[in-house]
Design an enzyme around this catalytic site. Structure first.
Site, mmCIF file in Angstrom:
data_model
loop_
_atom_site.group_PDB
_atom_site.id
_atom_site.type_symbol
_atom_site.label_atom_id
_atom_site.label_comp_id
_atom_site.label_asym_id
_atom_site.label_seq_id
_atom_site.Cartn_x
_atom_site.Cartn_y
_atom_site.Cartn_z
ATOM 1 N N GLY A 61 6.296 -5.351 -18.074
ATOM 2 C CA GLY A 61 7.590 -5.361 -17.412
ATOM 3 C C GLY A 61 8.250 -6.699 -17.696
ATOM 4 O O GLY A 61 9.134 -6.836 -18.549
ATOM 5 N N CYS A 82 20.573 -17.006 5.968
ATOM 6 C CA CYS A 82 20.149 -17.756 7.139
ATOM 7 C C CYS A 82 18.628 -17.826 7.245
ATOM 8 O O CYS A 82 18.023 -17.233 8.132
ATOM 9 C CB CYS A 82 20.750 -17.063 8.360
ATOM 10 S SG CYS A 82 20.767 -18.113 9.775
HETATM 11 N N1 LLP Z 1 1.415 -2.026 -14.799
HETATM 12 C C1 LLP Z 1 1.098 -2.020 -13.492
HETATM 13 C C2 LLP Z 1 0.136 -1.049 -12.986
HETATM 14 C C3 LLP Z 1 1.679 -2.940 -12.624
HETATM 15 O O1 LLP Z 1 1.347 -2.928 -11.340
HETATM 16 C C4 LLP Z 1 2.616 -3.870 -13.120
HETATM 17 C C5 LLP Z 1 3.243 -4.837 -12.236
HETATM 18 C C6 LLP Z 1 2.917 -3.837 -14.497
HETATM 19 C C7 LLP Z 1 2.295 -2.908 -15.297
HETATM 20 C C8 LLP Z 1 3.910 -4.781 -15.111
HETATM 21 O O2 LLP Z 1 3.483 -6.089 -15.009
HETATM 22 P P1 LLP Z 1 4.307 -7.278 -15.721
HETATM 23 O O3 LLP Z 1 4.222 -7.063 -17.197
HETATM 24 O O4 LLP Z 1 5.705 -7.193 -15.256
HETATM 25 O O5 LLP Z 1 3.635 -8.501 -15.271
HETATM 26 N N2 LLP Z 1 7.023 -9.014 -8.121
HETATM 27 C C9 LLP Z 1 6.143 -9.848 -8.910
HETATM 28 C C10 LLP Z 1 5.424 -9.071 -9.967
HETATM 29 C C11 LLP Z 1 4.669 -7.886 -9.445
HETATM 30 C C12 LLP Z 1 4.081 -7.040 -10.539
HETATM 31 C C13 LLP Z 1 3.621 -5.737 -10.011
HETATM 32 N N3 LLP Z 1 3.001 -4.918 -10.999
HETATM 33 C C14 LLP Z 1 6.962 -10.984 -9.501
HETATM 34 O O6 LLP Z 1 8.142 -11.114 -9.162
HETATM 35 O O7 LLP Z 1 6.438 -11.767 -10.259
#
Ligand code: LLP
Length: 469
Positions: free
Chosen positions: A329, A397
């Site tokens: 992602g 806030c």
């Molecule tokens: N696959 C699964 C099963 C996941 O749970 C996630 C992300 C991804 C792929 C993608 O991961 P990435 O390539 O984006 O690291 N809100 C947090 C990140 C949470 C990620 C949750 N799962 C942030 O703002 O850093």
């Protein structure tokens, strides 16, 4: 989607003709699409000052803050993965994790750039992936807590489901039986692996909520093979397995460790009755390169794992005939986006100087939630060299409402001056909230030096109250 091809944006200056001559002009992310030209930040060749004026004419006060996406950076980020997976041919698959940014036009652009699958975590994300043009059979549905309607939607459309637990296996089995449609599944494994990231982003430690423990695998396979009743026909096809150990992972070795566990587990699944199982999904998780200070878990290092290094490390460990699937992602979208915001004023309390802007934790929650650092820079670099340390904060806030702390910015930025928060393409718009009745920010995509499209109109008061009965 509205298209703007503004005349005043046409005669832009060619980026490569201009000299970069100030510290301010060192870009905080390694994005192709961003550059300072004559001291003004450009996105894909378009001046952000020109873009801002154009948006202001169209939307007035709703034009700021605005998420700005660079189409060329999205394409470049996809290319890094497709090139890395290239040697695998059809056995190398790139899936995009929609949760990072679910803007319909961003998702479409990624598909057009070469992403072939979409990873989702809710029924609505499944529907969004379909809307963005992904074939249902190219969608993965993952989740620790799936609701019945979501499982039914996935099974009926032949979406690939990750089995996350024994109760999840029973639910999937039950729905498959009832609908008479064979459920396509992967087992999500929790291999108890350290991801070396922020604790909130680690998902495969022994006490994480995600996935099936290695010692529970047998039981889960037994549930979906027979529904716990001997002699019954099969309702679930196990196509392989899934491991995702966390997000913002910087060490290549972590992915190699995952591949070793995955190889062993695939072997077990084949032995237990699914001899054709061949898919290894190693999740997402790759971190991005940021300069200018980091939050916990966001290492800045030349050793940072890249798609190339990741694939290079895991390939030798995969069993013959395996399909390798990656589902990033952040590393596809983070560097493609900045949040452009306007200064409301400057104030000093105690020892701290605050630059108050019109964006807030409602648009960028990551600093408050994970202590993440998103650099903030000027859109137009002030001509004098004076800089001071400021905390960039928003109107919400909460004392936790800060976008970045200890930034070196000009001490006297007049009201209305624009600054940008970097690397906001991932987990910012998709994690936005309407706290303090703040509507969702405008989102635009720059497609060429003289062409941008509004990919999400700014939210308004009506949007916020339209749900009340
Ligand atoms: N696959 C699964 C099963 C996941 O749970 C996630 C992300 C991804 C792929 C993608 O991961 P990435 O390539 O984006 O690291 N809100 C947090 C990140 C949470 C990620 C949750 N799962 C942030 O703002 O850093």
């Amino acid at each position: 989607m509205s298209y703007f091809c503004a005349d005043h944006l046409r005669n832009h200056t060619k980026m490569e003709d201009k000299e970069v001559n100030s510290q301010d002009q060192i870009l905080p992310v390694d994005g192709l699409g961003w550059s300072y030209v004559d001291g003004v930040l450009h996105c894909d060749g378009m001046s952000l000052e020109d873009l801002r004026m154009s948006l202001k004419r169209e939307y007035g006060h709703q034009s700021s803050p605005a998420h700005v996406y660079s189409l060329s950076t999205l394409f470049a980020n996809v290319k890094k993965y497709t090139e890395a997976l290239g040697p695998l041919g059809k056995r190398g698959v790139l899936s995009y994790s929609l949760k990072a940014n679910n803007n319909l036009r961003v998702v479409e652009a990624l598909r057009q750039a070469g992403v072939t699958m979409a990873t989702t975590v809710s029924g609505n994300e499944i529907l969004m992936a379909m809307k963005a043009g992904f074939a249902p059979t190219n969608i993965i549905y993952n989740g620790t807590g799936k609701r019945r309607w979501e499982v039914e939607l996935a099974i009926r459309h032949r979406v690939l489901l990750n089995i996350d637990s024994e109760f999840d296996a029973r639910l999937i089995m039950g729905v498959a039986k009832e609908t008479g449609v064979m459920a396509r599944c992967l087992v999500r494994l929790n291999p108890d692996l350290e991801a070396h990231t922020h604790p909130y982003m680690a998902t495969a430690l022994a006490d994480s909520k995600f996935g099936v423990e290695v010692q529970q695998l047998e039981k889960v396979l037994q549930i979906v093979r027979t529904g716990e009743i001997e002699g019954e026909e099969e309702h679930v096809d196990i196509e392989g397995l899934h491991i995702h150990v966390g997000s913002a992972v910087s060490r290549t070795q972590v992915f190699a460790d995952m591949a070793s566990v995955a190889a062993r587990t695939l072997h077990k699944i084949r032995e237990r009755g699914w001899p054709r199982a061949s898919l290894i999904n190693l999740g997402g998780g790759l971190n991005i390169r940021l300069s200018g200070g980091h939050g916990k878990g966001e290492e800045d290092s030349d050793n940072l794992a890249t798609p190339q290094k990741l694939v290079g490390a895991v390939l030798p460990l995969l069993p013959e005939g395996t399909t390798l699937l990656l589902e990033p992602g952040r590393s596809l979208v983070a560097t493609a986006g900045v949040l452009m915001t306007e200064v409301l004023g400057t104030k000093t309390n105690g020892e701290v100087t605050f630059l108050v802007v019109d964006a807030a934790m409602t648009e960028v929650i990551r600093p408050a939630l994970y202590g993440a650092h998103h650099p903030v820079t000027h859109v137009t670099v002030p001509s004098d060299q004076e800089r001071t340390e400021v905390d960039v904060v928003g109107p919400v806030c909460e004392s936790g409402d800060f976008l970045a702390r200890r930034c070196q910015l000009h001490p006297r930025l007049p009201t209305g001056t624009a600054v940008v928060v970097w690397a906001t393409g991932a987990y910012c718009s998709s994690m936005a909230s309407s706290y303090n009745m703040r509507p969702h920010a405008l989102e635009v995509m720059v497609r060429a030096p003289d062409l941008y499209t509004v990919v999400r109109r700014p939210g308004n008061f009506e949007d916020l109250i339209s749900c009340y009965q």
